[in-house]
Design a protein around this motif. Structure first.
Motif, mmCIF file in Angstrom:
data_model
loop_
_atom_site.group_PDB
_atom_site.id
_atom_site.type_symbol
_atom_site.label_atom_id
_atom_site.label_comp_id
_atom_site.label_asym_id
_atom_site.label_seq_id
_atom_site.Cartn_x
_atom_site.Cartn_y
_atom_site.Cartn_z
ATOM 1 N N GLU A 184 0.824 -1.212 0.000
ATOM 2 C CA GLU A 184 0.000 0.000 0.000
ATOM 3 C C GLU A 184 0.857 1.261 0.000
ATOM 4 O OE1 GLU A 184 -3.486 -0.295 2.692
ATOM 5 O OE2 GLU A 184 -2.813 -2.373 3.001
ATOM 6 N N ASN A 185 2.164 1.088 -0.185
ATOM 7 C CA ASN A 185 3.080 2.226 -0.233
ATOM 8 C C ASN A 185 3.377 2.551 -1.700
ATOM 9 O OD1 ASN A 185 5.631 3.628 -0.435
ATOM 10 N ND2 ASN A 185 6.066 3.063 1.692
ATOM 11 N N PRO A 186 3.161 3.796 -2.144
ATOM 12 C CA PRO A 186 3.366 4.119 -3.564
ATOM 13 C C PRO A 186 4.770 3.788 -4.074
ATOM 14 C CG PRO A 186 2.906 6.111 -2.253
ATOM 15 C CD PRO A 186 2.650 4.940 -1.371
ATOM 16 N N ASP A 187 5.780 3.878 -3.209
ATOM 17 C CA ASP A 187 7.159 3.577 -3.650
ATOM 18 C C ASP A 187 7.314 2.137 -4.125
ATOM 19 O OD1 ASP A 187 7.715 6.126 -2.870
ATOM 20 O OD2 ASP A 187 9.157 5.610 -1.297
ATOM 21 N N TYR A 188 6.452 1.292 -3.627
ATOM 22 C CA TYR A 188 6.510 -0.141 -3.992
ATOM 23 C C TYR A 188 6.332 -0.324 -5.498
ATOM 24 C CZ TYR A 188 5.412 -5.144 -3.401
ATOM 25 O OH TYR A 188 5.405 -6.519 -3.446
ATOM 26 N N TYR A 189 5.630 0.626 -6.122
ATOM 27 C CA TYR A 189 5.332 0.520 -7.561
ATOM 28 C C TYR A 189 6.198 1.460 -8.405
ATOM 29 C CZ TYR A 189 1.477 -1.890 -5.435
ATOM 30 O OH TYR A 189 0.763 -2.762 -4.671
#
Ligand code: INS
Ligand code: FE2
Ligand code: FE2
Length: 306
Positions: A184-189
């Motif tokens: 759910e963390n934008p950095d993951y994508y």
């Protein structure tokens, strides 16, 4: 459970002998005699995030919030903002007292006020390493950055202050507690960030790596900017003591340089006392206070900018 620690710059034969004996016994005897308990104050093994306990759900919720919100951009903003050190002027001891009111919601092993934990850590180190006064003081101050929870520091939410830390700007390692919430963390994508090296390079040195924001990095900034005379190993301990993915799981080693590797040896020593000294046994604050005041005077100015 076996805990391996390296005692730097010292003869380790004696230590090795103890390590062999400990395999056979139920309690682990390490270094100068500190006995690491098998279970925490709730009767469970330390740092067990899955065991059913009165703190399990709240700790998991804590990590959920933390993993969602600790992004590269968030960390950058916080470092800039809190790096100004323009909020409060106070001494190290005054800060210890401020922490009296806070309980760390990320911690499955302890529900005592933080000042207890600081003194328990420092006193346990002092027994085993009587000559390393810098390490005693490091024990006392390592968690002072938790004052970020205080209203005069903007009363940051717990997820922006406590808990384990990890780098931002590169992939989140599987060993991180409750890893699944990074989804759910934008950095993951973000394709720039979500690889092994992300924006970093082999051996670039931890000093060049941005860590999730919290009490470690903040206290490091406070100590450094106020020109402490503590050795570099002390600053390293303060800055990375919550970086369990590195010092416990061995992740992110590829980002370390030679100096980091040297300092990591002391962090391993320190971690044992930070983690296993957590207990319900109270320390007599007034009794030990004069000793710690003398160390504070040796290594810090009387008033610091926070
Ligand atoms: O819950 C604990 C606590 O917040 C400690 O202060 C921190 O150093 C640890 O890494 C964390 O797991
Ligand atoms: Fe900490
Ligand atoms: Fe601690």
């Amino acid at each position: 459970m076996t805990v391996t620690v390296e005692r730097p710059q010292l003869e380790i034969q004696e230590h090795d002998k103890k390590m062999m004996i400990q395999e056979e016994t139920t309690e682990l005897v390490l270094d100068g005699g500190f006995v690491t308990p098998n279970s925490n104050a709730f009767g469970h093994t330390f740092r067990d995030y899955d065991v059913e306990s009165e703190r399990k759900d709240s700790v998991e919720e804590f990590y959920k919030q933390s993993h969602i919100h600790q992004t590269f951009d968030f960390v950058k903003r916080m470092r800039e903002e809190y790096g100004k050190l323009n909020r409060v002027e106070m001494s190290i001891w005054e800060c210890c007292e401020l922490l009296n009111e806070f309980v760390d919601e990320s911690d499955p092993d302890l529900d005592e006020p933080q000042i207890e934990h600081l003194l328990q850590t420092a006193e346990a180190i002092r027994k085993d390493y009587p000559d390393e006064d810098w390490l005693h003081l490091t024990g006392l101050i390592h968690d002072l950055g938790k004052v970020l929870l205080h209203p005069s520091f903007g009363a940051l939410p717990q997820w922006a202050v406590v808990g384990d830390t990890q780098p931002v700007g590169c992939g989140f390692d599987e060993s991180i507690v409750h890893h699944k919430y990074f989804k759910e963390n934008p950095d993951y994508y973000n394709a720039t960030y979500n690889t092994k090296f992300g924006i970093y390079s082999e051996g670039c040195g931890l000093n060049n790596v941005m860590m999730s924001w919290g009490h470690d990095d903040y206290m490091y900034l406070v100590a450094k900017e106020n020109k402490t005379t503590l050795p570099s190993a002390a600053l390293f301990i303060i800055r990375y003591h919550s970086f369990y993915p590195l010092h416990r799981a061995g992740a992110y080693m590829h980002l370390m340089n030679e100096e980091d590797k040297e300092n990591l040896k002391w962090l391993h020593v320190f971690n044992k006392y930070d983690l296993y000294s957590k207990s319900k046994v109270r320390i007599d604050v007034e009794k030990v206070k004069p000793y710690y005041l003398s160390l504070i005077e040796k290594y810090f100015p009387s008033k610091l900018k926070w």
